[in-house]
Design an enzyme around this catalytic site. Structure first.
Site, PDB file in Angstrom:
ATOM      1  N   HIS A   1      37.640  -2.135 -32.503  1.00  0.00           N
ATOM      2  CA  HIS A   1      38.128  -1.055 -33.361  1.00  0.00           C
ATOM      3  C   HIS A   1      39.226  -0.230 -32.694  1.00  0.00           C
ATOM      4  O   HIS A   1      39.414  -0.251 -31.498  1.00  0.00           O
ATOM      5  CB  HIS A   1      36.979  -0.174 -33.879  1.00  0.00           C
ATOM      6  CG  HIS A   1      36.234   0.606 -32.840  1.00  0.00           C
ATOM      7  ND1 HIS A   1      35.422   1.668 -33.169  1.00  0.00           N
ATOM      8  CD2 HIS A   1      36.165   0.500 -31.491  1.00  0.00           C
ATOM      9  CE1 HIS A   1      34.891   2.168 -32.078  1.00  0.00           C
ATOM     10  NE2 HIS A   1      35.324   1.490 -31.054  1.00  0.00           N
ATOM     11  N   GLU A   2      39.959   0.488 -33.542  1.00  0.00           N
ATOM     12  CA  GLU A   2      41.146   1.271 -33.147  1.00  0.00           C
ATOM     13  C   GLU A   2      42.239   0.397 -32.540  1.00  0.00           C
ATOM     14  O   GLU A   2      42.964   0.822 -31.645  1.00  0.00           O
ATOM     15  CB  GLU A   2      40.759   2.413 -32.188  1.00  0.00           C
ATOM     16  CG  GLU A   2      39.682   3.328 -32.698  1.00  0.00           C
ATOM     17  CD  GLU A   2      39.940   3.839 -34.106  1.00  0.00           C
ATOM     18  OE1 GLU A   2      41.113   3.938 -34.510  1.00  0.00           O
ATOM     19  OE2 GLU A   2      38.964   4.122 -34.814  1.00  0.00           O
ATOM     20  N   GLY A   3      42.360  -0.812 -33.019  1.00  0.00           N
ATOM     21  CA  GLY A   3      43.403  -1.712 -32.550  1.00  0.00           C
ATOM     22  C   GLY A   3      42.871  -2.697 -31.541  1.00  0.00           C
ATOM     23  O   GLY A   3      42.464  -2.320 -30.442  1.00  0.00           O
TER      24      GLY A   3
END
Length: 599
Positions: A440-442
């Protein structure tokens, strides 16, 4: 021994390494001295050990349930978060004008890490709320700040970030959620958002969603995205919570780890009008959201570090107490068995964890201090450089701990053997929790593209060259210490290869070929940065050694120097090899046809 924090190491990084005393002398942080920081960390540890840690296994086993359109979860989640909020941890880093305590960001990061180490899934709600509140404080109107910031900083209302959609994932240019202007200046939102952590729950009185959407007639792609504040329950002009804002919980995603954090599919405007408020200017939403995204990326890297810290401490305790086998070379079966920590390979796995955890902790806190230093900088050029350096390092802060602290959790499980794979110990849960941080978050790949495509390519490598010079200064000082000369030379060689590889990437006009090597470059660059931080720690430990130090203190400081030697001998050469590979602009991933993978 605490299983969720190493206070001596935390003090060493904050004060011996980063020199936090100097930061605290600034007028902005006048309310905080070293004693006040210690008290905040003491309080965080006490709440985390009393309320967060005991329910970690419970919220994992009893994940949130979707019942009659609502979320049900263990009551301990709410108790823990209310205690955290009451002690001021939601408000800790915010300016006094916004109702905060105006503490250094680096202190907030350190304190938050204690909660995260104890129970990542519950701590996530506070983490997301602080991020959303920071976004509101930076770009929201005075009226929105007045109505929404106080209950968020008090921990009565929580926050989220709503970016991804079922059909778009990380491709934000393809989002389809719409925002239609209303006569009163607000907007009516319609669409769906997927993978929304904390997207619904009954713990807080309200939820403040930060939502990306398109206004009719907006430019295509990311240039046409706007940012909206969309509350779960409507809020009147006085700040009172009212009726539902018609955000429907369409379902919960069932995850491998971090199960105590709800993860939702939300439908906006499905059963009635969903009202939102524009944040800042229209069509500039993605730029605003990048503040929260980058803050979240640093937080994700720190969460990965904390999961690994918990695993390291559990496995070290187990290794000291588990009696099994005899020392190498001991042939007598009648000889007493020894704790497994006496076996060299166990110590190798503990050193690997220590190197990853304490290196990543230094990285995350260094990044947090860059935020503080930028905020108080009086010289515009210095402030700009600190922001540039933070931008350069953000992909590393997110991805290096997510990769190598997950590996540390693997070594922790390995030390426990079969026990580590069972629920008798928390190692398997910590591993599952940490696996999300890589996604998550890239993802790792997205961070690599950000580093090579945007950060490295954006200024033709100037920021990297300037940062490399900063790392070379540390190597030069360490080279004057006989006990660190070899490690300093290794870092110097790695920096040479880093700069050669960066030049090769920048010299490649074929963008797909350049980016095909981006993730490998990111990982190797992260290794060089961690090597620099370990050499810096070894220098600080060397300076702190003195004749009046206690035996425990000398052992701690010698441990820093030895772990630096381990990292430089075992890990840094891997970075040099990967960088050399990147410099060749190897193309096997590009050359492999998609048909090769058809099943």
């Amino acid at each position: 021994m605490s299983m969720i924090v190493d206070r001596r190491d935390l003090d060493f990084i904050l004060f011996d390494l980063l020199g936090m005393d100097e930061l605290l002398r600034h007028e902005r942080f006048a309310a905080f001295d070293r004693d006040a920081c210690t008290q905040m960390l003491d309080t965080a540890q006490a709440i985390a050990e009393e309320l967060f840690l005991p329910i970690a296994a419970e919220v994992d086993a009893q994940e949130p349930r979707f019942v009659d359109g609502r979320v049900e979860m263990p009551e301990g989640t709410g108790r823990a978060l209310r205690a955290c909020a009451a002690a001021g941890f939601f408000a800790l880093p915010f300016a006094l004008e916004h109702g905060g305590l105006q503490a250094p960001r680096v202190l907030h990061t350190a304190a938050s890490g204690i909660f995260t180490c104890a129970n990542t899934a519950v701590a996530n709600y506070a983490f997301l709320t602080v991020g959303a509140a920071n976004l509101l404080a930076a770009f929201g109107s005075a009226a929105l700040r007045q109505n929404f910031l106080p209950p968020m900083l008090e921990g009565r209302w929580f926050g989220t970030m709503c970016l991804s959609e079922p059909q778009a994932g990380s491709s934000l240019a393809d989002i389809t959620t719409t925002a239609t202007p209303r006569a009163d200046g607000t907007f009516s939102l319609r669409g769906s958002k997927m993978w929304i952590s904390g997207g619904d729950q009954e713990v807080s009185e309200n939820i403040v969603h930060m939502v990306l959407a398109r206004i009719a007639g907006a430019p295509a792609g990311t240039r046409g995205i706007s940012l909206f504040l969309v509350p779960k329950r409507r809020v009147d002009e006085s700040g009172a919570v009212g009726a539902s804002n018609n955000i429907a919980l369409a379902g919960l995603n069932h995850k491998m780890g971090q199960r105590g954090t709800t993860n939702c599919l939300l439908n906006f405007g499905e059963s009635g009008e969903t009202i939102g408020y524009l944040i800042g200017e229209a069509h500039r939403g993605l730029g605003y959201m990048f503040q929260m995204m980058n803050e979240a990326r640093i937080g994700v890297g720190h969460a990965a570090t904390m999961s690994a810290l918990a695993g390291y401490r559990h496995s070290a305790e187990y290794a000291r107490t588990r009696i099994q086998g005899r020392k190498a070379g001991q042939k007598d079966p009648a000889a007493a068995a020894v704790p497994i920590i006496e076996h060299a390979d166990i110590r190798r796995m503990l050193l690997a964890q220590k190197a990853a955890v304490e290196g990543a902790q230094a990285l995350c806190l260094y990044a947090a201090q860059l935020v503080d230093r930028q905020e108080i900088a009086t010289d515009a050029a210095e402030a700009e450089w600190l922001g540039t350096l933070l931008g350069l390092l953000t992909p590393v802060v997110k991805s290096w701990p997510s990769e190598h602290c997950l590996e540390a959790n693997k070594w922790a499980m390995q030390i426990l053997g079969g026990y580590g794979y069972t629920r008798d110990y928390p190692l398997e849960r910590l591993y599952r929790d940490n696996r999300l941080n890589h996604i998550h978050e890239g993802t790792f790949g997205i961070q690599g593209i950000d580093l090579v495509g945007r950060k490295l390519g954006g200024d033709n490598g100037e920021a990297l060259r300037r940062f490399a010079a900063q790392m070379r200064e540390t190597a030069a000082r360490a080279g004057l210490q006989p006990t660190l000369a070899a490690e300093a030379a290794r870092l110097g060689g790695a920096l040479d290869q880093l700069e050669r590889t960066a030049a090769a990437l920048l010299g490649c006009a074929d963008i797909p070929r350049r980016l095909a090597n981006a993730t490998v470059f990111l990982d190797a660059f992260g290794h060089v940065v961690i090597g620099w931080l370990w050499l810096w720690q070894a220098l600080a430990a060397t300076a702190a050694r003195g004749g009046d130090a206690s035996a425990d203190e000398r052992l701690f400081l010698e441990g820093k120097i030895l772990t630096c030697r381990y990292f430089m001998a075992h890990e840094l050469p891997l970075a040099v090899a990967r960088l050399a590979l990147c410099a060749t602009l190897e193309t096997s991933s590009l050359d492999a046809p998609a048909a090769l993978f058809a099943l």
